[in-house]
Write a protein that holds these residues in place. Structure first.
Motif, PDB file in Angstrom:
ATOM      1  N   SER A 139       0.811  -1.227   0.000  1.00 58.77           N
ATOM      2  CA  SER A 139       0.000   0.000   0.000  1.00 58.77           C
ATOM      3  C   SER A 139       0.844   1.277   0.000  1.00 58.77           C
ATOM      4  CB  SER A 139      -1.018   0.017   1.147  1.00 58.77           C
ATOM      5  OG  SER A 139      -0.400   0.291   2.379  1.00 58.77           O
ATOM      6  N   ARG A 140       2.047   1.194  -0.563  1.00 56.60           N
ATOM      7  CA  ARG A 140       2.892   2.375  -0.701  1.00 56.60           C
ATOM      8  C   ARG A 140       2.492   3.157  -1.951  1.00 56.60           C
ATOM      9  NH1 ARG A 140       3.982   1.624   3.976  1.00 56.60           N
ATOM     10  NH2 ARG A 140       5.983   0.998   4.789  1.00 56.60           N
ATOM     11  N   VAL A 141       2.594   4.470  -1.864  1.00 53.97           N
ATOM     12  CA  VAL A 141       2.377   5.359  -3.001  1.00 53.97           C
ATOM     13  C   VAL A 141       3.619   6.242  -3.097  1.00 53.97           C
ATOM     14  CG1 VAL A 141       0.952   7.209  -3.956  1.00 53.97           C
ATOM     15  CG2 VAL A 141      -0.126   5.332  -2.700  1.00 53.97           C
ATOM     16  N   TYR A 142       4.132   6.405  -4.318  1.00 53.25           N
ATOM     17  CA  TYR A 142       5.326   7.209  -4.554  1.00 53.25           C
ATOM     18  C   TYR A 142       4.952   8.383  -5.447  1.00 53.25           C
ATOM     19  CZ  TYR A 142       7.314   2.739  -3.125  1.00 53.25           C
ATOM     20  OH  TYR A 142       7.586   1.586  -2.453  1.00 53.25           O
ATOM     21  N   SER A 143       5.443   9.580  -5.099  1.00 59.34           N
ATOM     22  CA  SER A 143       5.175  10.757  -5.916  1.00 59.34           C
ATOM     23  C   SER A 143       6.485  11.463  -6.226  1.00 59.34           C
ATOM     24  CB  SER A 143       4.213  11.701  -5.196  1.00 59.34           C
ATOM     25  OG  SER A 143       4.735  12.107  -3.951  1.00 59.34           O
ATOM     26  N   GLY A 144       6.617  11.913  -7.477  1.00 61.67           N
ATOM     27  CA  GLY A 144       7.790  12.659  -7.904  1.00 61.67           C
ATOM     28  C   GLY A 144       7.367  14.059  -8.302  1.00 61.67           C
ATOM     29  N   SER A 145       8.224  15.025  -8.032  1.00 59.73           N
ATOM     30  CA  SER A 145       7.841  16.419  -8.189  1.00 59.73           C
ATOM     31  C   SER A 145       8.871  17.229  -8.961  1.00 59.73           C
ATOM     32  CB  SER A 145       7.650  17.036  -6.793  1.00 59.73           C
ATOM     33  OG  SER A 145       7.465  18.425  -6.848  1.00 59.73           O
ATOM     34  N   ILE A 146       8.429  18.368  -9.425  1.00 62.34           N
ATOM     35  CA  ILE A 146       9.332  19.347 -10.038  1.00 62.34           C
ATOM     36  C   ILE A 146      10.371  19.811  -9.018  1.00 62.34           C
ATOM     37  CG2 ILE A 146       9.406  21.716 -10.950  1.00 62.34           C
ATOM     38  CD1 ILE A 146       6.787  21.127 -12.389  1.00 62.34           C
ATOM     39  N   ASP A 147      10.053  19.692  -7.726  1.00 60.56           N
ATOM     40  CA  ASP A 147      11.007  20.115  -6.692  1.00 60.56           C
ATOM     41  C   ASP A 147      12.204  19.165  -6.555  1.00 60.56           C
ATOM     42  OD1 ASP A 147      10.128  17.928  -5.116  1.00 60.56           O
ATOM     43  OD2 ASP A 147       8.906  19.171  -3.797  1.00 60.56           O
ATOM     44  N   GLY A 148      12.245  18.077  -7.345  1.00 52.65           N
ATOM     45  CA  GLY A 148      13.375  17.149  -7.335  1.00 52.65           C
ATOM     46  C   GLY A 148      13.306  16.078  -6.277  1.00 52.65           C
ATOM     47  N   THR A 149      12.215  16.032  -5.515  1.00 61.16           N
ATOM     48  CA  THR A 149      12.085  15.020  -4.465  1.00 61.16           C
ATOM     49  C   THR A 149      11.075  13.947  -4.851  1.00 61.16           C
ATOM     50  OG1 THR A 149      10.314  16.134  -3.254  1.00 61.16           O
ATOM     51  CG2 THR A 149      12.588  16.718  -2.661  1.00 61.16           C
ATOM     52  N   ILE A 150      11.195  12.830  -4.132  1.00 66.44           N
ATOM     53  CA  ILE A 150      10.229  11.736  -4.212  1.00 66.44           C
ATOM     54  C   ILE A 150       9.684  11.556  -2.801  1.00 66.44           C
ATOM     55  CG2 ILE A 150       9.881   9.273  -4.664  1.00 66.44           C
ATOM     56  CD1 ILE A 150      12.473   9.500  -6.453  1.00 66.44           C
ATOM     57  N   LYS A 151       8.378  11.506  -2.683  1.00 60.96           N
ATOM     58  CA  LYS A 151       7.748  11.252  -1.388  1.00 60.96           C
ATOM     59  C   LYS A 151       7.221   9.826  -1.384  1.00 60.96           C
ATOM     60  CE  LYS A 151       7.698  15.590   0.304  1.00 60.96           C
ATOM     61  NZ  LYS A 151       8.341  15.985   1.544  1.00 60.96           N
ATOM     62  N   VAL A 152       7.412   9.141  -0.266  1.00 61.12           N
ATOM     63  CA  VAL A 152       6.876   7.803  -0.060  1.00 61.12           C
ATOM     64  C   VAL A 152       5.722   7.954   0.924  1.00 61.12           C
ATOM     65  CG1 VAL A 152       7.366   5.438   0.665  1.00 61.12           C
ATOM     66  CG2 VAL A 152       9.197   6.843  -0.357  1.00 61.12           C
ATOM     67  N   TRP A 153       4.541   7.526   0.502  1.00 60.54           N
ATOM     68  CA  TRP A 153       3.328   7.692   1.296  1.00 60.54           C
ATOM     69  C   TRP A 153       2.794   6.330   1.731  1.00 60.54           C
ATOM     70  CZ3 TRP A 153       1.982  12.816   1.902  1.00 60.54           C
ATOM     71  CH2 TRP A 153       2.517  13.724   0.985  1.00 60.54           C
ATOM     72  N   ASP A 154       2.253   6.269   2.925  1.00 59.86           N
ATOM     73  CA  ASP A 154       1.511   5.093   3.376  1.00 59.86           C
ATOM     74  C   ASP A 154       0.100   5.252   2.833  1.00 59.86           C
ATOM     75  OD1 ASP A 154      -0.209   3.353   4.848  1.00 59.86           O
ATOM     76  OD2 ASP A 154       1.285   3.230   6.437  1.00 59.86           O
ATOM     77  N   GLY A 155      -0.303   4.370   1.944  1.00 64.24           N
ATOM     78  CA  GLY A 155      -1.601   4.474   1.301  1.00 64.24           C
ATOM     79  C   GLY A 155      -2.778   4.291   2.247  1.00 64.24           C
ATOM     80  N   ARG A 156      -2.557   3.642   3.377  1.00 65.68           N
ATOM     81  CA  ARG A 156      -3.649   3.439   4.341  1.00 65.68           C
ATOM     82  C   ARG A 156      -3.901   4.684   5.192  1.00 65.68           C
ATOM     83  NH1 ARG A 156      -0.961  -1.714   4.394  1.00 65.68           N
ATOM     84  NH2 ARG A 156       0.450  -0.899   5.965  1.00 65.68           N
ATOM     85  N   THR A 157      -2.804   5.367   5.570  1.00 63.84           N
ATOM     86  CA  THR A 157      -2.946   6.514   6.467  1.00 63.84           C
ATOM     87  C   THR A 157      -2.806   7.857   5.746  1.00 63.84           C
ATOM     88  OG1 THR A 157      -0.582   6.599   6.982  1.00 63.84           O
ATOM     89  CG2 THR A 157      -1.974   5.155   8.360  1.00 63.84           C
ATOM     90  N   SER A 158      -2.349   7.837   4.499  1.00 62.00           N
ATOM     91  CA  SER A 158      -2.095   9.056   3.704  1.00 62.00           C
ATOM     92  C   SER A 158      -0.996   9.926   4.305  1.00 62.00           C
ATOM     93  CB  SER A 158      -3.384   9.869   3.515  1.00 62.00           C
ATOM     94  OG  SER A 158      -4.355   9.089   2.864  1.00 62.00           O
ATOM     95  N   GLN A 159      -0.108   9.319   5.091  1.00 57.17           N
ATOM     96  CA  GLN A 159       1.000  10.053   5.709  1.00 57.17           C
ATOM     97  C   GLN A 159       2.284   9.828   4.921  1.00 57.17           C
ATOM     98  OE1 GLN A 159       0.633  12.118   8.478  1.00 57.17           O
ATOM     99  NE2 GLN A 159      -1.503  11.694   7.995  1.00 57.17           N
ATOM    100  N   CYS A 160       3.102  10.882   4.800  1.00 58.59           N
ATOM    101  CA  CYS A 160       4.415  10.767   4.174  1.00 58.59           C
ATOM    102  C   CYS A 160       5.341  10.064   5.157  1.00 58.59           C
ATOM    103  CB  CYS A 160       4.967  12.150   3.810  1.00 58.59           C
ATOM    104  SG  CYS A 160       6.600  12.079   3.051  1.00 58.59           S
ATOM    105  N   ILE A 161       5.958   8.973   4.720  1.00 58.88           N
ATOM    106  CA  ILE A 161       6.827   8.213   5.615  1.00 58.88           C
ATOM    107  C   ILE A 161       8.310   8.379   5.282  1.00 58.88           C
ATOM    108  CG2 ILE A 161       5.078   6.540   6.305  1.00 58.88           C
ATOM    109  CD1 ILE A 161       6.184   4.609   4.236  1.00 58.88           C
ATOM    110  N   GLN A 162       8.604   8.948   4.094  1.00 58.03           N
ATOM    111  CA  GLN A 162       9.996   9.217   3.737  1.00 58.03           C
ATOM    112  C   GLN A 162      10.043  10.195   2.579  1.00 58.03           C
ATOM    113  OE1 GLN A 162      12.344   5.730   2.743  1.00 58.03           O
ATOM    114  NE2 GLN A 162      14.256   6.900   2.683  1.00 58.03           N
TER     115      GLN A 162
END
Length: 195
Positions: A41-64
């Motif tokens: 249930s991980r979700v990964y997002s990439g941005s123009i800001d050069g970062t990747i966020k790792v999200w917990d799909g169950r809680t919608s919290q950024c974990i890394q």
């Protein structure tokens, strides 16, 4: 990033599809331009800001937050237990888990041009990676070695890639054209359709 819940309903005799927002995932400082769901249930997002966020799909919290690119993260791909990211900084990065189960860079593949899109395909039982570069080319790489096995050139920038079966894949280019390709023996490319 908006998280939506899907359900069906009925109005008189018609079935309707209802999407309701359930959460906002906030954390990037610029636009999110790539998104991928992964195992556990991980979700990964990439941005123009050069970062990747790792999200917990169950809680919608950024974990890394992964800070490894120097420009926009244009595409993300889950491969086995790894996360691959590509960027306009001319790099493809392979992220793996350390002993603390945190993602860190394990390998960097660099070229002369920015990377736009990634796609995994299987060819003759081998796992291959397609990567479009902003020099109007698409490279074919054997995984996990990243040995280049071929390259094709387009009339304009290939901005999206999609995998199929049996060596087939799809490209979407800057002109708005979608092309269906088939990888032939001896790794020759042949277009088999244009949409």
């Amino acid at each position: 990033i908006m998280r939506w819940q899907f359900r069906t309903g009925q109005i008189q005799a018609d079935v309707v599809y209802i999407f309701q927002p359930t959460a906002s995932l906030i954390g990037h400082t610029s636009a999110v331009i790539s998104l991928r769901s992964g195992a556990g249930s991980r979700v990964y997002s990439g941005s123009i800001d050069g970062t990747i966020k790792v999200w917990d799909g169950r809680t919608s919290q950024c974990i890394q937050t992964l800070k490894g690119h120097d420009d926009a993260v244009t595409c993300l791909l889950c491969y086995r237990c790894y996360l691959l990211s590509c960027s306009l900084d001319k790099k493809i990065k392979v992220w793996g888990h350390n002993k603390e189960r945190r993602l860190e860079v394990e390998y960097i593949h660099e070229e002369a041009d920015g990377a736009l899109a990634l796609c995994g395909i299987e060819e003759c039982g081998k796992e291959m990676l397609l990567c479009s570069w902003n020099n109007d080319s698409v490279g074919l790489y054997e995984l996990p070695s990243f040995v280049e096995k071929g390259r094709m050139y387009s009339k304009c920038e290939v901005r999206s890639l999609g995998g199929g079966t049996g060596g087939m894949f799809f490209t979407g280019d800057a002109s708005g054209m979608v092309t269906v390709w088939k990888l032939q023996k001896k790794r020759k490319w042949s277009s088999i359709g244009i949409v």
